[in-house]
Design a protein around this motif. Structure first.
Motif: not given
Length: 328
Positions: A122-131
């Motif tokens: 779930x790397x994209x979900x983590x990136x979206x959360x951070x951004x």
């Protein structure tokens, strides 16, 4: 008396080093700006060139080849896949076709693993959360994915890239299974610790991850069709870095939306850059813009292969990477 240089038309911008070397060796028309040629522009290029250097974005079908001039003798494709070229019609017209195999194997296999990890962890979900600034700190149950170690990987197409994926996946602790038009030699199979499945249906029903690594040919079109996708475990993930046409994209989208397939990592799509908008909306899907082979080193090596094919042809010999219909 100097030998007349071949007339070469390149349909897209290539790395500077490649374009410069082409200029040194041949009478070359380079593409500027870097836009896809219209069918009219492509047909015109084929009428005035001895050699055409197209890419995957150029559809060279029988109708297009019928408009080619008498000069055109070689289509030196910039890329390994040639499903956008009617190789049989070209051969009937006395036009040779070459490609650039082998140089993108590692780059594409790397991206296959990257997509596999992106979906399962779930790397994209983590990136979206951070951004978005939404991360409130670590929590034991937040952003839980699944590990790929110990999982069964089913590789569809065990050529150069499929085997490179297998080697990488073994390093991650995955169990390797595969379906291929022909079974691998025992020593290769043993080295990869790979299990062969003659029945694709039986393989896909048992795998945790399916990696599509076969070319698009008439026999592989919708190889993963609606019926076959229904066989997947609801926890299974599909990764495709090969050709979009191998999967029935509408059926895949339905399965993902219904929770019948856990996730997908896609670098290629059935209708080129026109992607099913429902696929874009899904949180369990990672989409990339056909960048599996996109490394500077790979692009330069592709260009070097093109140059060797043209130079060998210009010297009166068969291009080393000639493609014939029987190979497809």
């Amino acid at each position: 008396m100097p030998v007349e240089r071949l007339s070469v038309v390149v349909t897209r911008r290539l790395p500077d080093a490649v374009e410069t070397r082409l200029k040194e060796l041949f009478n070359v028309e380079l593409r500027d700006p870097d836009t896809r040629m219209t069918r009219e522009e492509l047909a015109d290029a084929m009428r005035r060139a001895d050699v055409l250097v197209p890419t995957v974005t150029d559809q060279i079908d029988a109708a297009m080849l019928a408009q080619a001039g008498e000069k055109l003798k070689l289509i030196a494709n910039y890329g390994a896949g040639v499903d956008h070229i009617d190789v049989a019609s070209a051969r009937q017209r006395g036009i040779l076709v070459s490609n650039t195999p082998g140089v993108l194997t590692d780059d594409t296999a790397d991206m296959t693993m990257a997509l596999m990890l992106a979906v399962t962890r779930k790397i994209p979900q983590g990136l979206a959360q951070m951004q978005a600034g939404e991360w409130a700190g670590w929590s034991p149950m937040a952003n839980l994915g699944v590990r790929i170690g110990g999982k069964r990987l089913g590789i569809l197409g065990m050529g150069r890239i499929g085997q490179a994926v297998a080697r990488r996946a073994r390093a991650f602790g995955m169990q390797i299974h595969y379906h291929n038009r022909k079974r691998l030699r025992p020593e290769i199979e043993e080295g990869l610790e790979a299990t062969y499945w003659e029945s694709l249906d039986q393989m896909v029903a048992r795998m945790d991850v399916i990696s599509v690594n076969c070319p698009h040919t008439p026999s592989t079109f919708h190889l993963l069709n609606a019926r076959r996708l229904k066989l997947l475990k609801p926890t299974a993930v599909i990764v495709n870095t090969s050709r979009g046409e191998v999967i029935d994209e509408n059926a895949l989208t339905r399965g993902l939306r219904a929770g019948e397939i856990a996730g997908a990592g896609l670098d290629v799509f059935e209708h080129g850059h026109q992607i099913n908008p429902r696929l874009r909306e899904l949180a369990n899907v990672v989409l990339l813009p056909h960048m599996g082979s996109a490394t500077l080193e790979g692009r330069v090596e592709m260009g070097e292969k093109v140059i060797i094919n043209i130079k060998t042809f210009a010297d009166g010999h068969r291009p080393p990477d000639q493609v014939v219909p029987s190979m497809l």
